[in-house]
Scaffold this motif. Sequence first.
Motif, PDB file in Angstrom:
ATOM      1  N   LEU A   1      38.194  53.780  24.574  1.00 33.25           N
ATOM      2  CA  LEU A   1      38.652  52.391  24.635  1.00 33.25           C
ATOM      3  C   LEU A   1      38.687  51.990  26.100  1.00 33.25           C
ATOM      4  O   LEU A   1      38.917  52.838  26.978  1.00 33.25           O
ATOM      5  CB  LEU A   1      40.054  52.234  24.051  1.00 33.25           C
ATOM      6  CG  LEU A   1      40.235  52.150  22.547  1.00 33.25           C
ATOM      7  CD1 LEU A   1      41.728  52.134  22.208  1.00 33.25           C
ATOM      8  CD2 LEU A   1      39.557  50.919  21.974  1.00 33.25           C
ATOM      9  N   ARG A   2      38.508  50.700  26.340  1.00 33.22           N
ATOM     10  CA  ARG A   2      38.708  50.179  27.690  1.00 33.22           C
ATOM     11  C   ARG A   2      39.760  49.081  27.634  1.00 33.22           C
ATOM     12  O   ARG A   2      39.568  48.056  26.954  1.00 33.22           O
ATOM     13  CB  ARG A   2      37.428  49.626  28.304  1.00 33.22           C
ATOM     14  CG  ARG A   2      37.631  49.285  29.787  1.00 33.22           C
ATOM     15  CD  ARG A   2      36.365  48.811  30.487  1.00 33.22           C
ATOM     16  NE  ARG A   2      36.084  47.414  30.252  1.00 33.22           N
ATOM     17  CZ  ARG A   2      35.387  46.637  31.079  1.00 33.22           C
ATOM     18  NH1 ARG A   2      34.915  47.144  32.217  1.00 33.22           N
ATOM     19  NH2 ARG A   2      35.149  45.381  30.768  1.00 33.22           N
ATOM     20  N   LEU A   3      40.839  49.318  28.316  1.00 30.65           N
ATOM     21  CA  LEU A   3      41.895  48.324  28.416  1.00 30.65           C
ATOM     22  C   LEU A   3      41.654  47.432  29.634  1.00 30.65           C
ATOM     23  O   LEU A   3      41.143  47.892  30.652  1.00 30.65           O
ATOM     24  CB  LEU A   3      43.262  49.001  28.553  1.00 30.65           C
ATOM     25  CG  LEU A   3      43.631  50.023  27.490  1.00 30.65           C
ATOM     26  CD1 LEU A   3      45.056  50.518  27.732  1.00 30.65           C
ATOM     27  CD2 LEU A   3      43.481  49.468  26.097  1.00 30.65           C
ATOM     28  N   SER A   4      42.038  46.185  29.481  1.00 29.52           N
ATOM     29  CA  SER A   4      41.946  45.233  30.589  1.00 29.52           C
ATOM     30  C   SER A   4      43.316  44.630  30.838  1.00 29.52           C
ATOM     31  O   SER A   4      44.115  44.478  29.910  1.00 29.52           O
ATOM     32  CB  SER A   4      40.951  44.112  30.269  1.00 29.52           C
ATOM     33  OG  SER A   4      39.660  44.609  30.062  1.00 29.52           O
ATOM     34  N   CYS A   5      43.554  44.267  32.065  1.00 26.88           N
ATOM     35  CA  CYS A   5      44.796  43.593  32.446  1.00 26.88           C
ATOM     36  C   CYS A   5      44.406  42.442  33.370  1.00 26.88           C
ATOM     37  O   CYS A   5      43.945  42.675  34.493  1.00 26.88           O
ATOM     38  CB  CYS A   5      45.742  44.552  33.136  1.00 26.88           C
ATOM     39  SG  CYS A   5      47.196  43.766  33.859  1.00 26.88           S
ATOM     40  N   ALA A   6      44.587  41.236  32.889  1.00 25.46           N
ATOM     41  CA  ALA A   6      44.214  40.060  33.663  1.00 25.46           C
ATOM     42  C   ALA A   6      45.453  39.395  34.245  1.00 25.46           C
ATOM     43  O   ALA A   6      46.455  39.209  33.546  1.00 25.46           O
ATOM     44  CB  ALA A   6      43.467  39.066  32.773  1.00 25.46           C
ATOM     45  N   ALA A   7      45.364  39.046  35.513  1.00 27.92           N
ATOM     46  CA  ALA A   7      46.478  38.388  36.203  1.00 27.92           C
ATOM     47  C   ALA A   7      46.225  36.893  36.300  1.00 27.92           C
ATOM     48  O   ALA A   7      45.106  36.451  36.537  1.00 27.92           O
ATOM     49  CB  ALA A   7      46.648  38.970  37.592  1.00 27.92           C
ATOM     50  N   SER A   8      47.267  36.135  36.126  1.00 33.27           N
ATOM     51  CA  SER A   8      47.174  34.687  36.281  1.00 33.27           C
ATOM     52  C   SER A   8      48.450  34.174  36.921  1.00 33.27           C
ATOM     53  O   SER A   8      49.460  34.858  36.971  1.00 33.27           O
ATOM     54  CB  SER A   8      46.948  33.998  34.934  1.00 33.27           C
ATOM     55  OG  SER A   8      48.050  34.223  34.082  1.00 33.27           O
ATOM     56  N   GLY A   9      48.368  32.962  37.403  1.00 29.90           N
ATOM     57  CA  GLY A   9      49.524  32.377  38.058  1.00 29.90           C
ATOM     58  C   GLY A   9      49.534  32.693  39.539  1.00 29.90           C
ATOM     59  O   GLY A   9      49.617  31.804  40.371  1.00 29.90           O
ATOM     60  N   ARG A  10      49.494  33.961  39.823  1.00 31.21           N
ATOM     61  CA  ARG A  10      49.339  34.431  41.186  1.00 31.21           C
ATOM     62  C   ARG A  10      48.418  35.630  41.126  1.00 31.21           C
ATOM     63  O   ARG A  10      48.262  36.239  40.092  1.00 31.21           O
ATOM     64  CB  ARG A  10      50.692  34.838  41.780  1.00 31.21           C
ATOM     65  CG  ARG A  10      51.684  33.715  41.891  1.00 31.21           C
ATOM     66  CD  ARG A  10      53.047  34.213  42.323  1.00 31.21           C
ATOM     67  NE  ARG A  10      53.046  34.793  43.646  1.00 31.21           N
ATOM     68  CZ  ARG A  10      54.150  35.261  44.232  1.00 31.21           C
ATOM     69  NH1 ARG A  10      55.309  35.221  43.592  1.00 31.21           N
ATOM     70  NH2 ARG A  10      54.107  35.784  45.431  1.00 31.21           N
ATOM     71  N   THR A  11      47.823  35.960  42.222  1.00 33.69           N
ATOM     72  CA  THR A  11      46.940  37.116  42.204  1.00 33.69           C
ATOM     73  C   THR A  11      47.729  38.376  42.515  1.00 33.69           C
ATOM     74  O   THR A  11      48.906  38.323  42.877  1.00 33.69           O
ATOM     75  CB  THR A  11      45.818  36.980  43.249  1.00 33.69           C
ATOM     76  OG1 THR A  11      46.403  37.095  44.554  1.00 33.69           O
ATOM     77  CG2 THR A  11      45.122  35.643  43.118  1.00 33.69           C
ATOM     78  N   PHE A  12      47.074  39.510  42.331  1.00 32.19           N
ATOM     79  CA  PHE A  12      47.715  40.746  42.765  1.00 32.19           C
ATOM     80  C   PHE A  12      47.141  41.189  44.096  1.00 32.19           C
ATOM     81  O   PHE A  12      47.063  42.367  44.397  1.00 32.19           O
ATOM     82  CB  PHE A  12      47.645  41.837  41.703  1.00 32.19           C
ATOM     83  CG  PHE A  12      46.302  42.031  41.055  1.00 32.19           C
ATOM     84  CD1 PHE A  12      45.197  42.420  41.775  1.00 32.19           C
ATOM     85  CD2 PHE A  12      46.176  41.841  39.692  1.00 32.19           C
ATOM     86  CE1 PHE A  12      43.988  42.627  41.153  1.00 32.19           C
ATOM     87  CE2 PHE A  12      44.957  42.054  39.051  1.00 32.19           C
ATOM     88  CZ  PHE A  12      43.863  42.446  39.784  1.00 32.19           C
ATOM     89  N   SER A  13      46.742  40.176  44.882  1.00 33.10           N
ATOM     90  CA  SER A  13      46.188  40.438  46.196  1.00 33.10           C
ATOM     91  C   SER A  13      47.076  41.349  47.015  1.00 33.10           C
ATOM     92  O   SER A  13      48.284  41.164  47.086  1.00 33.10           O
ATOM     93  CB  SER A  13      45.995  39.110  46.932  1.00 33.10           C
ATOM     94  OG  SER A  13      45.600  39.327  48.257  1.00 33.10           O
ATOM     95  N   SER A  14      46.464  42.350  47.618  1.00 37.34           N
ATOM     96  CA  SER A  14      47.081  43.307  48.534  1.00 37.34           C
ATOM     97  C   SER A  14      48.045  44.270  47.856  1.00 37.34           C
ATOM     98  O   SER A  14      48.756  45.015  48.526  1.00 37.34           O
ATOM     99  CB  SER A  14      47.791  42.607  49.693  1.00 37.34           C
ATOM    100  OG  SER A  14      49.028  42.081  49.270  1.00 37.34           O
ATOM    101  N   ARG A  15      48.087  44.282  46.557  1.00 31.62           N
ATOM    102  CA  ARG A  15      49.007  45.178  45.836  1.00 31.62           C
ATOM    103  C   ARG A  15      48.261  46.206  45.005  1.00 31.62           C
ATOM    104  O   ARG A  15      47.194  45.925  44.466  1.00 31.62           O
ATOM    105  CB  ARG A  15      49.910  44.366  44.900  1.00 31.62           C
ATOM    106  CG  ARG A  15      50.640  43.231  45.552  1.00 31.62           C
ATOM    107  CD  ARG A  15      51.701  43.697  46.533  1.00 31.62           C
ATOM    108  NE  ARG A  15      52.473  42.569  47.030  1.00 31.62           N
ATOM    109  CZ  ARG A  15      53.595  42.153  46.470  1.00 31.62           C
ATOM    110  NH1 ARG A  15      54.069  42.781  45.408  1.00 31.62           N
ATOM    111  NH2 ARG A  15      54.234  41.117  46.976  1.00 31.62           N
TER     112      ARG A  15
END
Length: 126
Positions: free
Chosen positions: A18-32
């Motif tokens: 399986l391949r799980l995905s996690c999408a970020a919205s609202g703010r990015t996960f830049s630099s984390r």
Amino acid sequence: QLQLVESGGGLVQAGDSLRLSCAASGRTFSSRAMGWFRQAPGKEREFVAVISWSTGNTYYTNSVKGRFTISRDNAKNTVYLQMNSLKPEDTALYYCARGRSAFPTVVGARHEYDYWGQGTQVTVSS
């Protein structure tokens, strides 16, 4: 406010992938850093894998080494967990989480992560 939404879970047989995905919205996960955790019924939430912001450094819990691969696409604000050779003991609710830094000092410590998704269920039958 950052929102993390996991997807890709399902019911599979032992040995499947399986391949799980996690999408970020609202703010990015830049630099984390970004991590994956899982929680099986009646058990504590446990660390699975983490990936750094830019260097690509990764770390895995021993039970998934060689079977799971974490990756990220910063342009798409998405982190992935490729899971191969799945075992019944991998059955759990899988969560993604944003790290408080570029790479956590203690990779498995929940306090090192500040935003969490709602989880996606992975069930592996024998």
